[in-house]
Design a protein around this motif. Sequence first.
Motif, short mmCIF file in Angstrom:
data_model
loop_
_atom_site.label_atom_id
_atom_site.label_comp_id
_atom_site.label_asym_id
_atom_site.label_seq_id
_atom_site.Cartn_x
_atom_site.Cartn_y
_atom_site.Cartn_z
N VAL A 174 5.19 -18.69 -13.76
CA VAL A 174 5.62 -18.92 -12.38
C VAL A 174 6.62 -17.86 -11.96
N ASP A 175 7.59 -17.58 -12.82
CA ASP A 175 8.58 -16.54 -12.52
C ASP A 175 7.92 -15.19 -12.33
N GLU A 176 7.00 -14.85 -13.22
CA GLU A 176 6.32 -13.56 -13.14
C GLU A 176 5.49 -13.45 -11.85
N LEU A 177 4.74 -14.49 -11.53
CA LEU A 177 3.92 -14.46 -10.31
C LEU A 177 4.78 -14.38 -9.05
N ASN A 178 5.88 -15.11 -9.05
CA ASN A 178 6.75 -15.10 -7.87
C ASN A 178 7.46 -13.77 -7.69
N ASN A 179 7.59 -12.99 -8.76
CA ASN A 179 8.29 -11.71 -8.68
C ASN A 179 7.37 -10.50 -8.55
N LEU A 180 6.07 -10.71 -8.49
CA LEU A 180 5.14 -9.58 -8.31
C LEU A 180 5.11 -9.14 -6.87
N VAL B 189 -1.52 -9.35 -5.59
CA VAL B 189 -0.96 -9.98 -6.79
C VAL B 189 -2.02 -10.00 -7.89
N LYS B 190 -3.24 -10.36 -7.51
CA LYS B 190 -4.34 -10.41 -8.47
C LYS B 190 -4.57 -9.03 -9.09
N GLY B 191 -4.55 -7.99 -8.29
CA GLY B 191 -4.72 -6.63 -8.80
C GLY B 191 -3.64 -6.24 -9.78
N LYS B 192 -2.40 -6.60 -9.48
CA LYS B 192 -1.29 -6.29 -10.38
C LYS B 192 -1.44 -7.02 -11.71
N ASP C 252 -7.51 -8.31 -19.90
CA ASP C 252 -8.55 -9.28 -20.27
C ASP C 252 -8.73 -10.39 -19.24
N LEU C 253 -7.98 -10.39 -18.14
CA LEU C 253 -8.16 -11.39 -17.10
C LEU C 253 -9.38 -11.05 -16.26
N THR C 254 -10.14 -12.07 -15.90
CA THR C 254 -11.32 -11.89 -15.06
C THR C 254 -11.05 -12.42 -13.66
#
Length: 61
Positions: free
Chosen positions: A55-61, A13-16, A23-25
């Motif tokens: 939340v929606d985006e993270l749950n759908n990755l 998930v972190k990689g996606k 710009d995320l570290t």
Amino acid sequence: MNKLQVKGNWNVVKGKLKQKYADLTDDDLTYVEGKENELLGRLQKKIGKAREELVDELNNL
């Protein structure tokens, strides 16, 4: 309000997320079980999306 459910491997998930938002570290994406609010707060600040959208985006990755 939707609840964040980190399914599977957080590293995937972190990689996606890093691919989508360059710009995320690693510090921005540090996930500690039970500290979901801190993670969401950092992401909101960096990405500029509402909590529910994240939340929606993270749950759908």
